[in-house]
Design an enzyme around this catalytic site. Structure first.
Site, PDB file in Angstrom:
ATOM      1  N   GLY A   1      -1.863  15.854  17.886  1.00  0.00           N
ATOM      2  CA  GLY A   1      -0.775  14.894  17.675  1.00  0.00           C
ATOM      3  C   GLY A   1      -0.014  15.220  16.400  1.00  0.00           C
TER       4      GLY A   1
ATOM      5  N   GLU B   1     -10.282 -13.309   8.868  1.00  0.00           N
ATOM      6  CA  GLU B   1     -10.302 -11.843   8.882  1.00  0.00           C
ATOM      7  C   GLU B   1     -11.714 -11.373   9.213  1.00  0.00           C
ATOM      8  OE1 GLU B   1      -8.182  -9.056   8.645  1.00  0.00           O
ATOM      9  OE2 GLU B   1     -10.114  -8.111   9.016  1.00  0.00           O
ATOM     10  N   GLY B   2     -11.786 -10.436  10.188  1.00  0.00           N
ATOM     11  CA  GLY B   2     -13.084  -9.931  10.617  1.00  0.00           C
ATOM     12  C   GLY B   2     -13.620  -8.830   9.724  1.00  0.00           C
ATOM     13  N   ALA B   3     -12.720  -8.135   9.040  1.00  0.00           N
ATOM     14  CA  ALA B   3     -13.160  -7.043   8.163  1.00  0.00           C
ATOM     15  C   ALA B   3     -12.767  -7.377   6.717  1.00  0.00           C
ATOM     16  CB  ALA B   3     -12.557  -5.732   8.641  1.00  0.00           C
TER      17      ALA B   3
ATOM     18  N   ALA C   1     -12.541 -13.828  15.061  1.00  0.00           N
ATOM     19  CA  ALA C   1     -12.014 -15.030  15.721  1.00  0.00           C
ATOM     20  C   ALA C   1     -11.826 -14.797  17.210  1.00  0.00           C
ATOM     21  CB  ALA C   1     -10.672 -15.403  15.086  1.00  0.00           C
TER      22      ALA C   1
ATOM     23  N   ALA D   1       4.044  -1.371   8.376  1.00  0.00           N
ATOM     24  CA  ALA D   1       3.560  -2.483   7.562  1.00  0.00           C
ATOM     25  C   ALA D   1       4.707  -3.404   7.135  1.00  0.00           C
ATOM     26  CB  ALA D   1       2.838  -1.933   6.331  1.00  0.00           C
TER      27      ALA D   1
ATOM     28  N   HIS E   1      22.855   9.531 -13.447  1.00  0.00           N
ATOM     29  CA  HIS E   1      22.697  10.981 -13.510  1.00  0.00           C
ATOM     30  C   HIS E   1      21.625  11.325 -14.528  1.00  0.00           C
ATOM     31  CE1 HIS E   1      23.819  15.190 -13.359  1.00  0.00           C
ATOM     32  NE2 HIS E   1      23.810  15.207 -14.671  1.00  0.00           N
TER      33      HIS E   1
ATOM     34  N   ARG F   1      -1.241   4.670  18.156  1.00  0.00           N
ATOM     35  CA  ARG F   1      -2.115   3.509  18.016  1.00  0.00           C
ATOM     36  C   ARG F   1      -1.766   2.514  19.107  1.00  0.00           C
ATOM     37  NH1 ARG F   1      -4.991   3.033  13.369  1.00  0.00           N
ATOM     38  NH2 ARG F   1      -4.831   0.780  13.327  1.00  0.00           N
TER      39      ARG F   1
END
Ligand code: FAD
Ligand code: NAD
Length: 465
Positions: free
Chosen positions: A183, A35-37, A119, A320, A444, A273
């Site tokens: 948007g 993972e870069g972050a 990576a 996700a 209920h 995105r």
């Protein structure tokens, strides 16, 4: 230079990547994740979780503002409320931090080796990671690309300064007096509504003739009404053109070609995105694409043997839970299980006010697919629990085949309906018929009774409408 080898290498620790790695680890697959972050990806750090935290804070703040303004029907009153957005953001960051630690812990518990750094492919079996302590080369029998997506930038409104993406919007230090949102899709409306509740004057500019074009017009009508009530201006059929020469307004070409300026402290650009396919050596492995996305088959295999791709980098819907389901499936395939994508539906939830849920086919989609349909729609104005929660706007709608009553789609719009998405998805995944939903005892008083009533209505005998 250090070198390691593994059976499975996962690139990207978003919901797709980290779920894949955890499941592979559980199955005893020798797994490395890069993972870069930060662990958790877009969703956990700058997406799903922080946006829902902000939406919740905005809901709470609006409640107390309305109480302070007097006339609260519940009889609650109080003095002038105020919000310190720095504290709100700090609270949101603590939630994100706890989840970061949680994901890292789950990976460790599953026996996954985590490598921190960016990576890049060298070839179809080898990846080089730039880590803080130098280059780490990883050779793997199988590689999963789970690099996610990044916000689309408009060339005439590049990110920077006043022009922000959702990432910056989730960490503002103060509520802007005026916010222009370009948007009117998922992010624009979720965050636009939140900022309006926090006190900003919000204008939404949407290019298409209506907001949330992904959902049918009937489903989004209660949202449109609520936007009006919240004082949010919505310009549909309108196109953003850029910032004004002074930089204090957004220039918009409104429907009919008229140019208009919208004063704005910030311009939030949320026009979609795009898959993160750049900067990690896609050219080294020359994978087939499908449009801008990496092309995959029903097992998430790419065009190169041993390389899989999952999540946003593989296409719509960029959600996700789709990424997680793909991740889990690929881990099991790598572990030798026979799996392929067999999901009947991927629920979509928009956390607007009111919330919108759609699972399976809308009435029009079902008809276009050639089905003769029966539709049952039950309004929350006839649901006791919705009344006690002041959530009478909206409805549940069930779409079923007319001949055998197989449920093809379920939609809802209303306060808190995101939590009904599980029941809707389960019904479709289990191949429920109208009689199954109608014959299930629903507790209920709950809003979920609206689901049972919608099924009863489609059968022609709703009890409370
Ligand atoms: P990502 O979560 O984008 O993760 C990819 C990871 O890969 C990142 O951490 C990145 O740093 C890392 N990476 C990329 N390239 C490299 C590399 N070369 N080397 C190392 N690491 C790399 N979806 C929902 O379902 N529900 C919601 O409510 C929701 N709300 C959202 C709100 C916002 C504001 C945004 C922006 C998105 C939201 N989404 C939501 C969408 C959701 O965040 C994505 O669908 C999801 O994160 C995709 O997961 P992923 O694993 O494919 O990629
Ligand atoms: P989106 O696709 O939901 O909405 C983009 C909107 O921008 C569309 O309505 C489009 O017509 C409009 N648009 C495009 N170009 C325009 C222009 N030049 N001027 C004006 N309007 C323009 O994209 P998003 O809101 O950026 O969200 C990105 C993705 O993130 C979503 O598609 C979704 O997959 C995911 N997401 C999901 C959730 C959730 O599940 N609750 C929440 C947020 C984001």
């Amino acid at each position: 230079m250090k070198e390691i080898s593994c059976k499975l290498l996962v690139i990207g620790a978003g919901p797709g990547g980290y779920v894949c790695a955890i499941r592979a680890g559980q199955l005893g697959v020798d797994t490395v994740i890069v993972e870069g972050a930060r662990p958790g990806g877009t969703c956990l750090n700058v997406g799903c979780i922080p946006s829902k935290a902000l939406i919740h804070a905005a809901d709470e703040y609006l409640k107390v503002r309305e109480m302070a303004a007097g006339g609260d029907p519940l009889g609650i009153s109080l003095d002038t409320p105020a919000i310190d957005l720095r504290k709100t953001v700090a609270w949101k960051d603590r939630i994100v931090g706890r989840l970061n630690t949680g994901v890292a812990g789950l990976l460790k518990k599953a026996g996954v080796k985590s490598v921190q750094g960016h990576a890049g492919f060298r070839d179809g079996r080898t990846v080089a990671v730039e880590t803080e302590t130098g280059e780490q080369v990883i050779r793997a029998e199988n590689i999963v690309i789970a690099t996610g997506s990044v916000p689309v930038e408009l060339p005439f409104l590049p990110f920077g300064g006043k022009v922000i993406s959702s990432t910056e919007a989730l960490s503002l230090k103060a509520v802007p007096a005026a916010l222009a949102v370009v948007g009117g899709g998922y992010i624009g409306l979720e965050l636009g509504i939140a900022f309006a509740k926090l006190g900003a004057k919000v204008t939404v500019v949407e290019a298409l003739p209506r907001i949330l074009p992904l959902y049918d017009a009937e489903l989004t009508r209660p949202v449109v009404k609520r936007l009006e009530a919240l004082g949010i201006s919505v310009l549909t059929g309108a196109r953003a053109k850029g910032l004004s020469p002074k930089g204090d307004a957004l220039v918009v070409e409104a429907a009919g070609g008229r140019t208009q300026e919208i004063a704005a402290d910030h311009v939030l650009v949320t026009v979609g995105r795009r898959p993160a396919t750049q900067g990690w050596g896609l050219e080294e492995i020359d994978l087939d694409l499908s449009g801008p996305f990496i092309r995959i088959d029903e097992r998430c295999r790419t065009s190169m043997r041993g390389i899989y791709a999952i999540g946003d980098v593989t296409g719509e819907p960029m959600l996700a839970h789709r990424a997680m389901a793909q991740g889990e499936m690929v881990a099991e395939i790598v572990a030798g299980h026979r799996r392929s994508w067999d999901k009947r539906a991927i629920p979509a939830v928009c956390f607007t006010d009111p919330e919108v849920v759609s699972v399976g086919l809308s009435p029009d989609e079902a008809r276009q697919a050639g089905a003769e349909v029966k539709i049952g729609q039950f309004p929350f104005s006839a649901n006791g629990r919705a009344m006690t929660l002041q959530g009478e706007a909206g409805f549940v709608r069930v779409v079923a085949r007319a001949d055998n009553h197989l449920v093809l789609g379920i939609q809802a719009v209303g306060s808190g309906v995101s939590e009904l998405s599980a029941a809707f998805a389960l019904a479709i995944e289990m191949g429920a018929r109208l009689e199954d939903v109608a014959g299930t005892i629903h507790a209920h008083p709950t809003q979920s009774e609206g689901f049972q009533e919608a099924a009863l209505k489609a059968l022609g005998h709703a009890l409370h409408a």
